[in-house]
Structure formats: structure tokens, C-alpha cells
Design an enzyme around this catalytic site. Structure first.
Site, short mmCIF file in Angstrom:
data_model
loop_
_atom_site.label_atom_id
_atom_site.label_comp_id
_atom_site.label_asym_id
_atom_site.label_seq_id
_atom_site.Cartn_x
_atom_site.Cartn_y
_atom_site.Cartn_z
N SER A 1 0.87 -1.19 0.00
CA SER A 1 0.00 0.00 0.00
C SER A 1 0.90 1.23 0.00
CB SER A 1 -0.85 -0.02 1.28
OG SER A 1 -1.43 1.25 1.52
N TYR B 1 -1.64 -1.18 10.69
CA TYR B 1 -1.80 -1.41 9.25
C TYR B 1 -0.62 -0.82 8.48
CZ TYR B 1 -3.59 -1.37 4.50
OH TYR B 1 -3.73 -1.56 3.13
#
Ligand SMILES: NC(=O)c1ccc[n+]([C@@H]2O[C@H](COP(=O)([O-])OP(=O)(O)OC[C@H]3O[C@@H](n4cnc5c(N)ncnc54)[C@H](OP(=O)(O)O)[C@@H]3O)[C@@H](O)[C@H]2O)c1
Length: 265
Positions: free
Chosen positions: A145, A158
Site C-alpha cells: 500500500s 496497518y
């Protein structure tokens, strides 16, 4: 077995019941790869498998498995062994996020995220990597990401989990140099999928600040990058510029910016 059959390759795509994983699976299907699709939701997996098998005349095997469980990767590999199938390309896409202050988070959700986003990714890669090197073909496409490029206050675990994926993948890219095995890390920015719902990021400022890409365009970029053995693919110009700027900005300023973007609307 014909010469054509001998050349057929199989891609294992995790998280292929929804979102980016479905589109990544379709990219490989279009190129004639047989597929093994893994996720928890059997019905959704079956629907994707049936559609891709009939559209592209390939073999598609859906396997329902919880890859967030410790040993989930080994369990999946055992099911694949039973089918006497090989895995030439591994697409580690399954993952989730969880927004909010760390102190208020549920530890099972936080640790489950590390188990799925990182632990199982390493486990599956470790299982299939030696054969890829031996065969001098295939490879690994890991989905990280843009969160990988800086720490993420209010979504700390995350962001850290994706920094792990980026670091791990870049290291393997170097280890595979000259072997014919392709390794890429796909780093999407905000993408339209069910991700936000599960992560709770649809109620954050970031969801208004950045335009989302479609999962199909993100997958296409990832597939092409992997084919070209491109080490890192950041989707979208804006995301590329931001990721490139981060190392030159004061860390405290970056942390403040991310905290602001991850704050509730
Ligand atoms: N969407 C974004 O904005 C965005 C941005 C950057 C990176 N990413 C990354 O892209 C990847 C794909 O996300 P997405 O946006 O496509 O999200 P999504 O629509 O929520 O899809 C996630 C996929 O992972 C599977 N999955 C989740 N938990 C699992 C588990 N325990 N075991 C096996 N499979 C599991 C889900 O299937 P089941 O629920 O059926 O198990 C689903 O197929 C993730 O790694 C995510 O971190 C997404």
C-alpha cells in the site's frame, strides 16, 4: 500431455473473493494462467472461479481458507498438494486494515492483521519460493500500500504491516536477480473495494482528500509491473509524488499530516 499443457502455469491469488484480488486473478486468467483462488467466503470465490473459467477457458480452483489463522498458509498449501497442483506465481493480496487510536483497538483485530498481512505472506512465499528459483520462472506479486512509505498514526498497525511487505518484497527482488523469477510490490493508494468498510476508513478525512482508483486499473498496473519484474509499483501519479516526497520531509511533519488524514470527518 501436450507441449502446450507443459507450458501452462498456475497462479495462486489470495483474497480473490472481492476487490483487487478478483481483478488481479482476471489479469492472469486473460494471459492463460490456470488459477487457484483463496479467501474465506466460499460462495463468492466459486462465483469468481466459474466466471473466469468459462470466460478464459482455464482451470480455476477455489479454496476457502482463513489465512488469518496461524498456519493458514501451510493449510492452503496442503490443500493444493492434494490437488497435485503446482504454484508458479504467488499473488499475496489478502489483507485488511483497522482505523482508530491504537489504545482503543481490539488486540485480536490488530494481531490478526499482522498474521494475515505479514505472517501468512511470508509463510506462503517460503513454501513456493524454492521451486520458483529451481524452475527459474514464475514469481511473487505482493500487495502492500502507499501506507508502506511512512508510519500511520491512527492506523499504526496497518501502516507498519505494509512497510513490512514493502521491505520484504524489495529484499526478495534482489535475491531473485538474474534467476528469471519476477518479484514486485504493488502499492495502491485509495482504491474502490470493500476494504474501507472493514477498515473503517470511510469515515476518515483521507476518504475525502484523495480520489480513489478502480480495483481493475490498480490490478492491471500490478500485473504489468510484475511481468516486467518492476520492483515497486505505486499506483497513480499523485501517490507516486507523495511517496517520493516523504523521505525529504521532516518526519514530525509527515506524522502530523498522516494523523490529520486519518482523523474522523
Ligand atoms: N482498497 C484500498 O484502498 C487499498 C489500498 C492499498 C492497499 N490495499 C490492499 O489491497 C489488498 C486487497 O484489498 P481490497 O481493497 O481488495 O480489499 P477487500 O475488497 O476487502 O478484499 C480483501 C480480500 O482479502 C480476503 N481476506 C480478508 N481476510 C481474509 C482471511 N482472513 N483469510 C483469507 N482471505 C481473507 C477477502 O475475502 P474474504 O472476506 O472472503 O476472506 C477479500 O477477498 C489488501 O492487502 C489491502 O491491504 C487496499
Amino acid at each position: 500431455m501436450t507441449a502446450h499443457d507443459k507450458q501452462r502455469q498456475t497462479a495462486l491469488v489470495t483474497g480473490a473473493s472481492a476487490g483487487i484480488g478478483v481483478d488481479l486473478a482476471e489479469c492472469f486468467a486473460r494471459e492463460g494462467y490456470d488459477l487457484i483462488l483463496a479467501a474465506r467466503t466460499e460462495q463468492a470465490l466459486r462465483e469468481v472461479a466459474d466466471r473466469l473459467a468459462s470466460t478464459y477457458e482455464i482451470e480455476v480452483t477455489p479454496i476457502a481458507v482463513d489465512l488469518g489463522q496461524i498456519g493458514g498458509g501451510t493449510k492452503l498449501a496442503a490443500a493444493i498438494d492434494k490437488l497435485d497442483a503446482q504454484v508458479d506465481v504467488l499473488v499475496n493480496n489478502a489483507g485488511y486494515g483497522n482505523a482508530g487510536a491504537f489504545g482503543e483497538s481490539d488486540i485480536d483485530i490488530e494481531l490478526g492483521m499482522v498474521d494475515l498481512n505479514d505472517r501468512t505472506l511470508v509463510e506462503l512465499t517460503h513454501i513456493y519460493w524454492p521451486t520458483m528459483l529451481k524452475n527459474r520462472r514464475g514469481g511473487v506479486l505482493n500487495v502492500a500500500s502507499t501506507a508502506a512509505f511512512q508510519p500511520g498514526p491512527l492506523m499504526a498497525t496497518y501502516y507498519a504491516s505494509k512497510a513490512f511487505v514493502l521491505s520484504f518484497t524489495e529484499a526478495l527482488w534482489e535475491e531473485a536477480r538474474g534467476t528469471g523469477v519476477c518479484v514486485s510490490c504493488l502499492c495502491p493508494g485509495p482504491t474502490l473495494s470493500k476494504f474501507r468498510e472493514r477498515a473503517g476508513t470511510d469515515r476518515k478525512k483521507l476518504s475525502r482528500a484523495a480520489a480513489s482508483m478502480t480495483s481493475a486499473s490498480v490490478a492491471e498496473l500490478g500485473y504489468r509491473a510484475w511481468k516486467a519484474n518492476k520492483r515497486v509499483e505505486i499506483t497513480g501519479l499523485r501517490n507516486r509524488v507523495l511517496a517520493a516526497a516523504v523521505p525529504f520531509l521532516p518526519r514530525a511533519a509527515v506524522l502530523g499530516m498522516v494523523r490529520n488524514l486519518q482523523s474522523p470527518l
